[in-house]
Design a protein around this motif. Structure first.
Motif, short mmCIF file in Angstrom:
data_model
loop_
_atom_site.label_atom_id
_atom_site.label_comp_id
_atom_site.label_asym_id
_atom_site.label_seq_id
_atom_site.Cartn_x
_atom_site.Cartn_y
_atom_site.Cartn_z
N SER A 136 0.84 -1.20 0.00
CA SER A 136 0.00 0.00 0.00
C SER A 136 0.87 1.25 0.00
O SER A 136 2.01 1.24 0.48
N GLU A 137 0.32 2.33 -0.55
CA GLU A 137 1.10 3.54 -0.76
C GLU A 137 1.38 4.29 0.53
O GLU A 137 2.49 4.80 0.74
N THR A 161 4.63 0.22 -4.78
CA THR A 161 3.49 0.82 -4.11
C THR A 161 2.28 0.82 -5.04
O THR A 161 2.40 1.09 -6.23
N HIS A 162 1.13 0.51 -4.47
CA HIS A 162 -0.11 0.47 -5.23
C HIS A 162 -0.74 1.84 -5.21
O HIS A 162 -1.11 2.37 -4.16
N ASP A 220 -12.93 -4.03 -4.05
CA ASP A 220 -12.39 -4.95 -3.06
C ASP A 220 -13.39 -6.06 -2.70
O ASP A 220 -12.99 -7.18 -2.37
N VAL A 248 -6.86 -0.50 1.03
CA VAL A 248 -5.76 -0.62 1.99
C VAL A 248 -4.96 0.67 1.98
O VAL A 248 -4.55 1.15 0.93
N LYS A 249 -4.74 1.23 3.15
CA LYS A 249 -3.99 2.49 3.26
C LYS A 249 -2.50 2.23 3.42
O LYS A 249 -2.06 1.23 3.91
N ILE A 268 0.21 -6.38 0.29
CA ILE A 268 -1.10 -6.73 -0.27
C ILE A 268 -1.06 -8.09 -0.95
O ILE A 268 -1.85 -8.97 -0.65
N LYS A 322 -7.32 -4.69 -1.81
CA LYS A 322 -6.25 -3.97 -2.49
C LYS A 322 -6.55 -2.47 -2.59
O LYS A 322 -5.70 -1.64 -2.29
N TRP A 323 -7.76 -2.14 -2.96
CA TRP A 323 -8.09 -0.76 -3.28
C TRP A 323 -8.38 0.09 -2.04
O TRP A 323 -8.31 1.31 -2.11
#
Length: 301
Positions: A147-148, A225-226, A286, A300-301, A154, A297-298
């Motif tokens: 995560s970014e 990083t996503h 997600d 997640v912080k 992830i 995935k989308w």
């Protein structure tokens, strides 16, 4: 590159000259594009500095940052071989400019904020790169998606070419992700990155895999990083048009079902984003992942 075009540039090479690889230990060029990346660039710097393998050339192409990124580049010229800063028209324009200074036999593209998996990555990979060409011109391994914000793990993506070959993801072939890929320098004597916003790396890889199958090596290469433009739902229309262009240029036999489903997916994304917002879209994405027994995935912080 002239001082008039890029008044800001520097790096270890400007004082000590370029590094030289050898047949057994080829020079590997890493290219990173940055723009206002001061908050995350240290992850990349630290992971490259700790590499046990010495034949690395790192080039940073900065788009004219105003947040202190250039100061960070100046302060880390022991590990950054060449850097320059000035306006560009996007990531692929920056990569093309950096390629003019690439001296490595093999070239890898990683993002600002990404980090190499451990200090032995290039030491392990070099053993394969030293003998890969001319049989292979793309060599790739596996990658961790994190995560970014909090850099939470992830998923790990490690797919041998036999499992990717002739498979489709939407309207493009299934391909490796660019930070896990090493491109032989000969590729860029034939082709440049096109003036795309998102799918330029896909364009170059399609060009390569249509000529020769790539080599998969079971080595964890990068922690990526996503986030960013390539995973933003706002970019759905752009990437749709660019992928259509790639399919047309390379005469890819995209299955009819894939074309229809991908078109509907793009339109649905845009509708949800417009009327329900990005947060709702990420939650729904997600939920779909959880249905298929995949980690979130989308959101997640």
């Amino acid at each position: 590159m002239t001082d008039e075009l890029f008044p800001l540039y520097g790096g270890r090479e400007t004082r000590q000259g370029p590094k030289l690889g050898s047949e057994k230990e080829p020079l590997i060029t890493i290219i990173t594009s940055t723009y206002n990346a001061a908050a995350s660039l240290h992850w990349t710097i630290d992971s490259i500095r700790t590499q046990k393998y010495q034949n690395i050339q790192w080039i940073v192409a900065d788009g004219g940052s105003k947040d202190g990124t250039v100061d960070i580049l100046m302060q880390n010229e022991d590990v950054i071989d060449f850097w320059f800063s000035g306006p560009d028209s996007g990531i692929y324009d920056a990569w093309n400019k950096a390629l003019q200074h690439a001296k490595g036999e093999w070239i890898q593209f990683i993002g600002a904020g990404d980090e190499l998996a451990d200090e032995f990555v290039f030491e392990k990979v070099s053993k394969y790169l030293s003998t890969a060409f001319p049989t292979y011109e793309l060599v790739y391994g596996s990658i961790d998606i994190i995560s970014e914000s909090n850099r939470v793990f992830i998923e790990r993506i490690a797919i041998p070419w036999e499992s990717m070959r002739k498979k489709w993801r939407g309207i493009r072939p299934v391909l490796p992700m660019h930070p896990e890929v090493f491109h032989h320098k000969s590729i860029f004597k034939r082709i440049d990155f096109p003036n795309y916003k998102i799918a330029g790396d896909c364009y170059v890889m399609v060009h390569s895999v249509l000529r020769k199958d790539p080599l998969f090596i079971n080595i964890l290469i990068d922690k990526m990083t996503h986030g960013g433009v390539s995973t933003s739902p706002d970019s759905a229309n752009i990437i749709y048009e660019e992928l259509k262009e790639i399919s047309k240029e390379f005469s890819l036999p995209v299955p009819f079902k894939n074309r229809m489903l991908y078109f509907l997916k793009v339109k649905l994304k845009i509708f949800v984003l417009k009327y329900l917002g990005l947060r709702f879209l990420n939650i729904m994405a997600d939920i779909v992942r959880l249905i298929y027994f995949k980690k979130r995935k989308w959101t997640v912080k």
